[in-house]
Design a protein around this motif. Structure first.
Motif, PDB file in Angstrom:
ATOM      1  N   ARG A   1       4.201  10.716  -2.420  1.00 39.09           N
ATOM      2  CA  ARG A   1       2.940  10.001  -2.679  1.00 39.09           C
ATOM      3  C   ARG A   1       3.146   8.515  -2.911  1.00 39.09           C
ATOM      4  O   ARG A   1       2.346   7.685  -2.478  1.00 39.09           O
ATOM      5  N   ASP A   2       4.218   8.187  -3.648  1.00 41.42           N
ATOM      6  CA  ASP A   2       4.403   6.794  -4.074  1.00 41.42           C
ATOM      7  C   ASP A   2       5.246   5.973  -3.107  1.00 41.42           C
ATOM      8  O   ASP A   2       5.585   4.818  -3.386  1.00 41.42           O
TER       9      ASP A   2
ATOM     10  N   SER B   1       6.043   3.594   0.054  1.00 40.21           N
ATOM     11  CA  SER B   1       5.274   2.510   0.674  1.00 40.21           C
ATOM     12  C   SER B   1       5.040   2.816   2.142  1.00 40.21           C
ATOM     13  O   SER B   1       5.789   3.593   2.756  1.00 40.21           O
TER      14      SER B   1
ATOM     15  N   ARG C   1      -9.292  -0.674   8.051  1.00 37.13           N
ATOM     16  CA  ARG C   1      -9.961  -1.025   6.796  1.00 37.13           C
ATOM     17  C   ARG C   1      -9.619  -2.430   6.327  1.00 37.13           C
ATOM     18  O   ARG C   1     -10.429  -3.078   5.658  1.00 37.13           O
TER      19      ARG C   1
ATOM     20  N   GLU D   1      -0.223   7.611  -0.888  1.00 35.88           N
ATOM     21  CA  GLU D   1      -1.340   8.343  -1.487  1.00 35.88           C
ATOM     22  C   GLU D   1      -2.694   7.759  -1.097  1.00 35.88           C
ATOM     23  O   GLU D   1      -3.691   8.483  -1.002  1.00 35.88           O
ATOM     24  N   ALA D   2      -2.719   6.450  -0.840  1.00 36.22           N
ATOM     25  CA  ALA D   2      -3.983   5.782  -0.523  1.00 36.22           C
ATOM     26  C   ALA D   2      -4.496   6.105   0.869  1.00 36.22           C
ATOM     27  O   ALA D   2      -5.699   5.963   1.131  1.00 36.22           O
ATOM     28  N   VAL D   3      -3.618   6.549   1.764  1.00 32.14           N
ATOM     29  CA  VAL D   3      -4.040   6.739   3.157  1.00 32.14           C
ATOM     30  C   VAL D   3      -3.766   8.135   3.701  1.00 32.14           C
ATOM     31  O   VAL D   3      -4.238   8.484   4.784  1.00 32.14           O
TER      32      VAL D   3
ATOM     33  N   MET E   1       0.844  -1.183   0.000  1.00 35.21           N
ATOM     34  CA  MET E   1       0.000   0.000   0.000  1.00 35.21           C
ATOM     35  C   MET E   1       0.887   1.243   0.000  1.00 35.21           C
ATOM     36  O   MET E   1       1.906   1.291   0.681  1.00 35.21           O
ATOM     37  N   GLN E   2       0.476   2.262  -0.767  1.00 38.32           N
ATOM     38  CA  GLN E   2       1.271   3.471  -0.880  1.00 38.32           C
ATOM     39  C   GLN E   2       0.677   4.627  -0.079  1.00 38.32           C
ATOM     40  O   GLN E   2      -0.499   4.623   0.294  1.00 38.32           O
TER      41      GLN E   2
ATOM     42  N   ALA F   1      -6.000   2.930   8.185  1.00 43.13           N
ATOM     43  CA  ALA F   1      -5.707   1.970   7.114  1.00 43.13           C
ATOM     44  C   ALA F   1      -5.757   0.543   7.644  1.00 43.13           C
ATOM     45  O   ALA F   1      -6.269  -0.366   6.983  1.00 43.13           O
TER      46      ALA F   1
END
Length: 232
Positions: A103-104, A106, A145, A4-6, A1-2, A142
């Protein structure tokens, strides 16, 4: 997961020239423990957190040293502590040299940075501008989820047993595992020998995380390594 997702975006920040009263009010109203300090052009110059307000003259909590110990501390350090205890603007009390991420990146990289630098949040920077922030609370959300809400159903007991055995076999702490597994209607029973009490909880956790397990019963016994005689 990166990241940007959280990450949290847009960012709640504050200007360097703002008062510490404004910073404190903003943190309390937004229920956050830290703010990136951002210039009007969007550049990140520091971060201010609850920790920067711990040593304050108004609270009577500024650092106190004995007279003889003062001679061992450099004038520059004492001056810096004075500013932190008495400064009125964010730029005077903030921490500079901020640890940032992208953003990218980990989540593994983020946790490594937080741990190594003893920080609770990382601004996310792109092109020299702050585009987000990731804090411990974002990692907690995160995790929430992805955690299973309830045990999976419809998996045969034998398949569950095999999955637990496979999980145990893949863990270095289990060694040449003497842990035996039985599963009946989703209830996993662990029996056999362990050589360290810490293995008990690890074995339970390993079983609990296998899909289909409803509960774990523990009949493991802990023995000294030389006290167990293996009979083939």
């Amino acid at each position: 997961m990166q990241v940007e997702a959280v990450m949290t975006s847009p960012v709640v920040g504050i200007e360097p020239s703002a008062s510490i009263a404004d910073a404190a009010k903003l943190m309390l109203s937004r229920k956050i423990s830290g703010l990136p300090v951002i210039r009007s052009d969007g550049a990140l110059v520091g971060i201010v957190s609850e920790g920067d307000f711990l040593r304050r003259g108004e609270l009577g909590t500024k650092r106190q040293r004995s007279r003889w110990l003062e001679f061992l501390v450099s004038p520059g350090k004492v001056a810096d502590e004075y500013v932190h205890a008495n400064g009125r603007r964010v730029e005077e009390v903030m921490s500079d040299g901020v640890v940032t991420t992208t953003r990218d990146a980990s989540l593994e990289d983020v946790v490594e940075l937080m741990t190594r630098h003893h920080v609770k949040r990382l601004p996310v920077v792109e092109g020299g501008r702050v585009v987000g922030i990731i804090a411990r609370s974002d990692l907690l959300r995160a995790l929430l989820r992805v955690l299973p809400i309830s045990a999976s159903s419809g998996i045969a007991d034998e398949q569950i047993r095999q999955n637990i055995v496979t999980e145990l076999a893949g863990q270095i702490w289990s060694g040449t595992s003497m842990i035996h597994v039985n599963v009946d209607e989703g209830i996993a029973e662990l029996s056999g020998a362990i050589f360290d009490e810490r293995q008990r909880l690890a074995a339970r956790v390993a079983a609990e995380n296998v899909a289909g397990v409803k509960a774990v019963t523990d009949h493991l016994f802990c023995a000294e390594p030389l006290s167990v005689i293996l009979v083939s």
